[in-house]
Design a protein around this motif. Structure first.
Motif, PDB file in Angstrom:
ATOM      1  N   PHE A  81       0.822  -1.204   0.000  1.00 20.29           N
ATOM      2  CA  PHE A  81       0.000   0.000   0.000  1.00 20.29           C
ATOM      3  C   PHE A  81       0.861   1.260   0.000  1.00 20.29           C
ATOM      4  O   PHE A  81       2.064   1.207   0.235  1.00 20.29           O
ATOM      5  N   MET A 134       0.142   5.429   4.355  1.00 22.15           N
ATOM      6  CA  MET A 134      -1.045   4.822   4.949  1.00 22.15           C
ATOM      7  C   MET A 134      -0.701   3.915   6.131  1.00 22.15           C
ATOM      8  O   MET A 134       0.378   3.337   6.205  1.00 22.15           O
ATOM      9  N   TYR A 157      -3.462  -5.175  -5.512  1.00 21.62           N
ATOM     10  CA  TYR A 157      -2.528  -4.372  -4.740  1.00 21.62           C
ATOM     11  C   TYR A 157      -1.381  -5.204  -4.192  1.00 21.62           C
ATOM     12  O   TYR A 157      -0.497  -4.677  -3.514  1.00 21.62           O
ATOM     13  N   MET A 171      -5.738   4.113  -6.976  1.00 23.16           N
ATOM     14  CA  MET A 171      -4.820   3.988  -5.853  1.00 23.16           C
ATOM     15  C   MET A 171      -4.150   5.327  -5.530  1.00 23.16           C
ATOM     16  O   MET A 171      -4.068   5.734  -4.361  1.00 23.16           O
ATOM     17  N   LEU A 202      -6.767   7.730  -4.024  1.00 28.73           N
ATOM     18  CA  LEU A 202      -7.049   7.391  -2.626  1.00 28.73           C
ATOM     19  C   LEU A 202      -5.898   7.820  -1.720  1.00 28.73           C
ATOM     20  O   LEU A 202      -6.114   8.316  -0.607  1.00 28.73           O
ATOM     21  N   SER A 203      -4.689   7.663  -2.197  1.00 30.68           N
ATOM     22  CA  SER A 203      -3.514   7.990  -1.389  1.00 30.68           C
ATOM     23  C   SER A 203      -3.384   9.485  -1.131  1.00 30.68           C
ATOM     24  O   SER A 203      -2.851   9.899  -0.098  1.00 30.68           O
ATOM     25  N   TYR A 247      -7.828   0.856   1.497  1.00 33.21           N
ATOM     26  CA  TYR A 247      -7.599   2.302   1.484  1.00 33.21           C
ATOM     27  C   TYR A 247      -8.749   3.057   2.137  1.00 33.21           C
ATOM     28  O   TYR A 247      -8.533   4.059   2.825  1.00 33.21           O
TER      29      TYR A 247
END
Length: 772
Positions: A253, A257, A349, A518, A521-522, A554
Motif C-alpha cells: 500500500f 497509509m 494491490y 490507488m 485514494l492515497s 484504502y
C-alpha cells in the motif's frame, strides 16, 4: 544483528564463470579449462591465502555480468573514498557520503574521528567518467545518508539530521531537523536512506519517522518501520527495502497509509516478504563471513548459501535495459560480492517476486574487496553501483574471534582509502544522461519520460520551485489517465506545489484503472478539509457498496482523515467496509489502524454482535493484549536510573531488533518482554547473550523462525569493549523491564559463564540450551 557494513568479509577467491553470465572484456577465469572446480577446502584456502588490492581496471575484469550488459567505471580513488550513499542533482553531478573512518582496524580504533565527508563529483568533459571532486562538507563523524531538497541538502550524521542551505556549492545556513535521527551508538543499527518518494515525503530504512519541508519548517510524522540498509520505490511510489538476511521486503500500500495507531505493532500489507528465496550464488568461496564456521552458512565449495548482508535495493526504472527488466528489483550482497536480480509481478494491490535465475547472479565478482553497498537508477538509465572497496566491513561490535583471525592472517584491515562507483548498461545501447531543464513546462513534459529517475527529478524540481506556470499543464496531464505513471507524477506534483484541488481528485476515484484510483485514494488526506470532506466520504462509501476489493483497505486507512471532521461518518465507513469484507486481513488491519484509543469499543461491538469469527475480532484481540502488557510495564525512566549502563546498552545494541517495548520487531527478533528465556535461568540467558543463538526459538509456547525473525542472534561476548559489569547491568535491565520481574545478574555471573565456555565460537541452539 548483521547489516551491509557488518555482515561479512569474504576470505578466498574461487573460480569458474557463472552459466549464462559473461565477464567484462579480458576477464581472467581462474579455473583452468578442462579441470574440475577445486572442492578440497584446505586447498581452496591455500590457493587464496592473500587478498590483493586490485586497481579499478583489474577489479572490473573480475566481474561476471549478465550477457548483453557491461560494467563501466564511473569514479574511483583518489576521487572517492569509502562511499556509502549517493544522490544525483539536476545537473547530473553525484553527491556522495564518505564514511572514511569506518573500522580502521578490528578494534575500530579512531572510528569516532571526524574524517567523513560529503563530496560533489562531476564529469566535466562529458565522457561518462567523473573527473572532478569538490568537498561540500568535511570533519564529519560517519555520515550515512543525504537528500537534496529545494536549495539545500539533508545530511544524516548520528545522532542528528541536519539541513544545509547550498550557496554556490558551499554550505550555508545549517538547520537541525531532528536531534534523534539515530539513537544509541551502534553503527550497524542506525537509520539511513533518506529517499524522497513520490508522495513528497522523505523516508528512511531502519526508522519510524518521515520528513517533509514546508516553507521554513520541517514536518515530522510517524511511519512504518522499514528494513535495514537502503530503501527504494517503484513506479507507483510503493516502498521496498530488506534486512541483511532477507532478499526483498516491501509495502503493498501507499507509503503514507496505516501508521496512525501507535497501539498496533504490525499492519498487514506492510513489511511483506516479497521474494522469500534468499539463496545466493557467489562466484568465489566466501569463508570470511562472520559466522563462516557454522554449519549451513557455507556450502561444500565454501561459498555463502544465503544472504547475510542484503542491502541497497533498487527497483530498476531507468528504461534503458528493456521492458523485461523494468520494475525488476536489484539487491546488493557485499558479503558475497554480488548483485541479485528479482522479477516482480503485480496482482491487484499485492506484489510477488522471484529470483531471476537459478544457480547464478546478475553480477558476481571474484574480487574479495568488491563491496556493493548501495544501488541507484541514474540520469542516463544506467544502474549505478556504490562499491565501498575494502577488506573489512564487519563492525567491531559483533566481530567474532573467527573472523578477527581471518582478518589478521590475510592482512585485510588496510587499506581503507579506496572506493569506486560503477555503471551497468546494455552493451549495445548508448547511455546518455538527461539534462533536467529549469523551464516549468519542460519539466512537466519530463513527467512522461521513460526513465524513472528523470520523472522523479522533474517532479521534485516542480515541487521545489513551485512555479505557477506549470499548474495548467499539470492539470492537463492529470486528465491523460491512459498515461497512468505520468498522471501519478502530475497528481503528486500538484500536491507538493499546494495546488491540488478536490475537483482534481474526485473524478480519479471513479477511474477504472486501479493504479489511478490507488493514487487518488492515497492523496485524499492532502486535499480533504472540513468544508469538502462530505463528497469524499460519499465516494468512499460508494466504493465499498460496489465491493471494490482493491480500494477497500484504502477506505479503512482513510477513516482517521474523515474522523477529524465527522466522527460518526468515519465509524460508519469503517463498519461498512469490515462488514463487506469480513475475511480480509488487509481490511481488518487497515480498520484497526484507524481505531487508536477505541479498540476496546469496537471489540465489544463485535462481541455483542457475536462476530467473534471475523478477522477483525481476532486481530483486535491481539492488539488489546499488547496494550495490556504495555499498560502494566515498568517505568523505563526509573529503570534507566537504576541501570544506566544497561539502559544505554539496550538502546544501542538490542532495541533496534527487540523493540523499545521489548515486544520484538517483525522480521528481526522475538520478544524479550514476558520471555521465558529472559526471566528464567541466568545461565541460559548468559549463554545466549555471550555466544549467540541460532535457529528457531520457542518463546512462551510460540515458535519463532525465519522468515518471521532473523535466523540468528549474534553474541556480544567477543566484544572486548564490554566488561563483565557492563553485560551484567544490561541483563539486569532486561530482566527488570516491561512486565519482567526476575533477579539481577552480577558481574561474577558473567565471569563464570565466560570461564565455563572459554574458547567457544559456535552459537547455541534451542536444543542445546534446553539441556543446560
Amino acid at each position: 544483528m548483521k547489516s551491509f557494513i557488518h555482515s561479512a568479509l569474504l576470505a578466498v577467491t574461487c573460480a569458474g564463470m557463472l552459466q549464462g553470465c559473461q565477464p567484462n572484456s579480458n576477464t581472467q577465469v581462474v579455473q583452468e579449462e578442462g579441470k574440475p572446480l577445486e572442492t578440497d577446502s584446505v586447498k581452496i584456502r591455500e590457493m587464496y591465502a592473500s587478498s590483493p588490492v586490485l586497481s579499478p581496471e583489474a577489479s572490473l575484469k573480475k566481474m561476471q555480468v549478465e550477457e548483453g550488459f557491461t560494467v563501466e567505471l564511473v569514479a574511483a580513488e583518489p576521487l572517492i573514498n569509502s562511499p556509502v550513499a549517493m544522490t544525483f542533482d539536476e545537473k547530473g553531478r553525484i553527491w556522495v557520503a564518505e564514511m572514511q573512518n569506518y573500522m580502521p582496524d578490528t578494534a575500530g580504533t579512531g572510528e569516532g574521528m571526524p574524517t567523513g565527508k560529503i563530496v560533489i563529483l562531476e564529469d566535466k568533459n562529458g565522457d561518462g567518467t567523473f573527473d572532478d571532486r569538490k568537498v561540500f562538507l568535511d570533519s564529519l563523524v560517519l555520515p550515512r545518508a543525504l537528500c537534496l531538497v529545494e536549495d539545500g541538502l539533508l545530511v544524516a550524521m548520528p545522532p542528528n539530521l541536519w539541513y544545509y542551505e547550498i550557496k554556490q556549492d558551499k554550505p550555508g545556513k545549517r538547520t537541525l531537523v531532528d536531534n534523534s535521527y539515530t539513537q544509541g551508538g551502534n553503527v550497524e543499527h542506525e537509520p539511513n536512506g533518506l529517499l524522497r518518494a513520490m508522495d513528497n515525503w522523505i523516508y528512511s530504512a531502519k526508522f519510524t519517522k518521515r520528513y517533509r519541508k514546508k516553507g521554513d519548517k520541517w514536518l515530522i510524522e510517524k511511519t512504518h518501520f522499514r528494513g535495514q540498509w537502503g530503501i527504494a520505490q517503484d513506479n507507483h511510489g510503493r516502498l521496498y527495502y530488506n534486512n541483511n538476511s532477507q532478499n526483498l521486503l516491501g509495502d503493498y500500500f501507499a507509503s503514507g497509509m496505516g501508521a496512525a495507531n501507535a497501539n498496533q505493532q504490525t499492519v498487514a500489507g506492510f513489511d511483506v516478504d516479497l521474494v522469500g528465496n534468499n539463496r545466493v550464488y557467489p562466484a568465489r568461496a566466501t569463508t570470511g563471513v562472520n559466522r563462516g564456521y557454522q554449519e549451513g552458512v557455507l556450502d561444500k565449495d565454501l561459498r555463502l548459501v544465503n544472504f547475510t548482508a542484503a542491502c541497497g535495493p533498487v527497483i530498476y526504472r531507468g528504461g534503458l535495459f528493456g521492458e523485461k527488466y523494468s520494475q525488476n528489483a536489484f539487491v546488493a550482497e557485499p558479503a558475497a560480492n554480488l548483485i541479485k536480480r528479482n522479477i516482480l509481478t503485480e496482482k491487484g494491490y499485492q506484489m510477488q517476486g522471484a529470483q531471476a535465475y537459478a544457480g547464478r547472479e546478475f553480477l558476481a565478482s571474484t574480487d574479495e574487496r568488491f563491496r556493493p553497498v548501495n544501488l541507484y537508477d541514474g540520469p542516463d538509465g544506467g544502474l549505478y553501483v556504490l562499491d565501498m572497496y575494502r577488506g573489512v566491513i564487519q563492525h567491531k561490535f559483533y566481530l567474532t574471534d573467527y573472523l578477527a583471525k581471518e582478518i589478521a592472517q590475510r592482512q585485510l584491515e588496510q587499506p581503507i582509502t579506496f572506493g569506486r562507483i560503477y555503471r551497468i548498461v546494455p552493451a549495445k545501447r548508448a547511455a546518455k544522461p538527461v539534462v533536467v531543464p529549469h523551464e516549468p513546462i519542460q519539466l512537466v513534459k519530463l513527467l512522461q519520460h521513460t526513465n524513472g529517475w528523470v520523472r522523479d527529478k522533474a517532479q521534485q524540481q516542480l515541487v521545489d520551485k513551485k512555479n505557477p506556470q506549470a499548474i495548467p499543464a499539470l492539470r492537463q496531464l492529470l486528465k491523460e489517465t491512459k498515461q497512468t505513471i505520468a498522471a501519478a507524477h502530475a497528481l503528486w506534483a500538484l500536491e507538493g506545489m499546494d495546488a491540488l484541488r478536490p475537483e482534481d481528485v474526485l473524478p480519479l476515484l471513479k477511474q477504472p484503472q486501479w493504479s489511478i484510483r490507488m493514487q487518488a485514494l492515497s492523496v485524499v488526506p492532502s486535499v480533504m478539509t472540513a468544508k469538502n470532506y462530505a463528497p469524499f466520504a460519499q465516494v468512499l462509501k460508494q466504493l465499498v457498496a460496489k465491493r471494490d476489493s482493491l480500494a477497500a483497505p484504502y477506505v479503512a486507512f482513510l477513516a482517521p482523515s474523515i474522523r477529524q471532521f465527522d466522527k460518526s461518518a468515519a465509524d460508519r465507513l469503517v463498519q461498512a467496509v469490515v462488514t463487506q469484507f469480513p475475511k480480509n486481513k488487509y481490511v481488518a488491519d487497515a480498520a484497526i489502524s484507524s481505531m487508536q484509543g477505541r479498540e476496546e469499543v469496537f471489540y465489544r461491538k463485535a462481541m455483542a454482535a457475536k462476530d467473534t469469527s471475523s478477522v477483525l475480532h481476532v486481530r483486535l484481540g491481539e492488539v488489546l493484549e499488547d496494550m495490556r502488557k504495555a499498560k502494566h510495564g515498568k517505568n523505563p525512566e526509573l529503570l534507566a536510573k537504576e541501570f544506566p549502563v544497561g539502559a544505554k546498552l539496550y538502546q544501542s545494541t538490542c532495541q533496534s531488533c527487540h523493540g523499545a517495548d521489548g515486544n520484538g520487531v517483525k522480521r528481526l527478533a522475538p520478544p524479550l518482554n514476558n520471555s521465558n528465556w529472559v526471566t528464567g535461568s541466568k545461565s541460559r540467558l548468559l549463554s545466549i547473550v555471550l555466544y549467540g543463538m541460532t535457529g528457531p526459538v520457542k518463546v512462551n509456547g510460540l515458535l519463532y523462525q525465519t522468515p518471521d525473525i532473523m535466523g540468528e542472534m549474534p553474541g556480544i561476548g567477543h566484544n572486548k569493549a564490554l566488561s563483565d559489569k557492563d553485560i551484567s547491568e544490561l541483563l539486569s535491565f532486561i530482566r527488570k523491564s516491561w512486565n519482567n520481574n526476575a533477579g539481577k545478574v552480577e558481574a561474577a555471573d558473567v565471569k563464570q559463564a565466560r570461564k565455563v565456555y572459554e574458547g567457544r565460537q559456535k552459537a547455541f541452539t534451542m536444543g542445546e540450551l534446553n539441556t543446560l
